[in-house]
Design a protein around this motif. Structure first.
Motif, PDB file in Angstrom:
ATOM      1  N   ALA A  66       0.835  -1.206   0.000  1.00 45.08           N
ATOM      2  CA  ALA A  66       0.000   0.000   0.000  1.00 45.08           C
ATOM      3  C   ALA A  66       0.869   1.255   0.000  1.00 45.08           C
ATOM      4  CB  ALA A  66      -0.924   0.002   1.206  1.00 45.08           C
ATOM      5  N   GLU A  67       1.933   1.234   0.783  1.00 41.64           N
ATOM      6  CA  GLU A  67       2.805   2.405   0.827  1.00 41.64           C
ATOM      7  C   GLU A  67       3.612   2.546  -0.455  1.00 41.64           C
ATOM      8  OE1 GLU A  67       5.358   4.977   3.963  1.00 41.64           O
ATOM      9  OE2 GLU A  67       4.282   3.196   4.597  1.00 41.64           O
ATOM     10  N   ALA A  69       1.434   4.260  -2.805  1.00 40.32           N
ATOM     11  CA  ALA A  69       1.376   5.691  -2.492  1.00 40.32           C
ATOM     12  C   ALA A  69       2.620   6.405  -3.018  1.00 40.32           C
ATOM     13  CB  ALA A  69       1.240   5.890  -0.985  1.00 40.32           C
ATOM     14  N   GLY A  88       2.242   6.739  -6.754  1.00 45.77           N
ATOM     15  CA  GLY A  88       1.253   7.778  -7.059  1.00 45.77           C
ATOM     16  C   GLY A  88       1.849   9.165  -6.903  1.00 45.77           C
ATOM     17  N   LYS A  89       2.622   9.346  -5.850  1.00 42.34           N
ATOM     18  CA  LYS A  89       3.269  10.637  -5.616  1.00 42.34           C
ATOM     19  C   LYS A  89       4.276  10.943  -6.724  1.00 42.34           C
ATOM     20  CE  LYS A  89       5.866  13.116  -2.075  1.00 42.34           C
ATOM     21  NZ  LYS A  89       6.500  13.022  -0.757  1.00 42.34           N
ATOM     22  N   LYS A 112      -8.940   5.586   1.243  1.00 39.48           N
ATOM     23  CA  LYS A 112      -7.499   5.350   1.112  1.00 39.48           C
ATOM     24  C   LYS A 112      -7.140   3.915   1.458  1.00 39.48           C
ATOM     25  CE  LYS A 112      -5.900  10.064   1.597  1.00 39.48           C
ATOM     26  NZ  LYS A 112      -5.122  11.036   2.357  1.00 39.48           N
ATOM     27  N   THR A 162      -6.137   2.863  -2.604  1.00 42.22           N
ATOM     28  CA  THR A 162      -4.841   3.519  -2.778  1.00 42.22           C
ATOM     29  C   THR A 162      -4.302   3.198  -4.167  1.00 42.22           C
ATOM     30  OG1 THR A 162      -4.355   3.395  -0.426  1.00 42.22           O
ATOM     31  CG2 THR A 162      -2.484   3.680  -1.897  1.00 42.22           C
ATOM     32  N   GLY A 163      -3.914   4.241  -4.881  1.00 46.26           N
ATOM     33  CA  GLY A 163      -3.362   4.075  -6.222  1.00 46.26           C
ATOM     34  C   GLY A 163      -4.403   4.000  -7.318  1.00 46.26           C
ATOM     35  N   ASP A 167      -7.320   9.627  -7.525  1.00 47.39           N
ATOM     36  CA  ASP A 167      -6.587  10.808  -7.089  1.00 47.39           C
ATOM     37  C   ASP A 167      -7.350  11.412  -5.910  1.00 47.39           C
ATOM     38  OD1 ASP A 167      -5.241  13.172  -6.747  1.00 47.39           O
ATOM     39  OD2 ASP A 167      -5.825  14.043  -8.680  1.00 47.39           O
TER      40      ASP A 167
END
Length: 153
Positions: free
Chosen positions: A52-53, A56, A59-60, A131, A135-136, A139
């Motif tokens: 999950a991280e 993230a 995505g960032k 979230k 996630t991903g 937006d």
């Protein structure tokens, strides 16, 4: 296959194919993940960050490159804008499919129902629920105002 394994497999393949631009982007992805792993170990998480991280982080990275490409285009540096856009394409290979507007609306309704949200004060609960599940896939910067509209109506 876990996300990290997919990234490493793509990195090895890019090395074999001698795809310099792709290899460079994949190395940037690995560096960002390792950087978060180091930070996580400092916080006591010995396993580093989970999928999950990693999503993230990716995505960032996409968002940063899209903003950079826009800035380069405005400055007339199309060569740099194209390079940023090419990096976005490589990074997006590892992100799940983005939800359509209808799917986002259905996810919002489900999250509002699941959390029992009734007012704008419950926005954090709804965003947390989204979230956790998506996630991903969406937006959250764009979804926030939609949640606010739904809860204030």
């Amino acid at each position: 296959m876990e996300l990290r394994e997919r990234i490493n497999a793509a990195l090895k393949q890019a090395m074999k194919d001698k795809a310099a631009a792709r290899l460079s982007t994949l190395r940037l992805i690995n560096a960002a993940i390792k950087d978060r792993d180091i930070a996580a170990r400092g916080e006591g998480k010995e396993d580093g960050v989970g999928n999950a991280e990693v999503l993230a982080i990716l995505g960032k990275m996409v968002k940063q490159r899209q903003e950079s490409a826009r800035t380069y285009e405005e400055a007339g540096r199309l060569d740099l804008a194209e390079r940023e856009s090419a990096e976005v394409v490589v990074i997006e290979e590892f992100l799940p499919r983005q939800l359509s507007e209808d799917e986002i609306a259905a996810a919002l309704d489900a999250a509002i129902t699941a959390t029992g949200a009734s007012s704008i004060r419950d926005m954090g609960k709804v965003m947390g629920e989204l979230k956790g599940k998506y996630t991903g896939q969406m937006d959250f910067g764009a979804v926030g105002p939609l949640v606010k509209d739904r809860l204030s109506a």
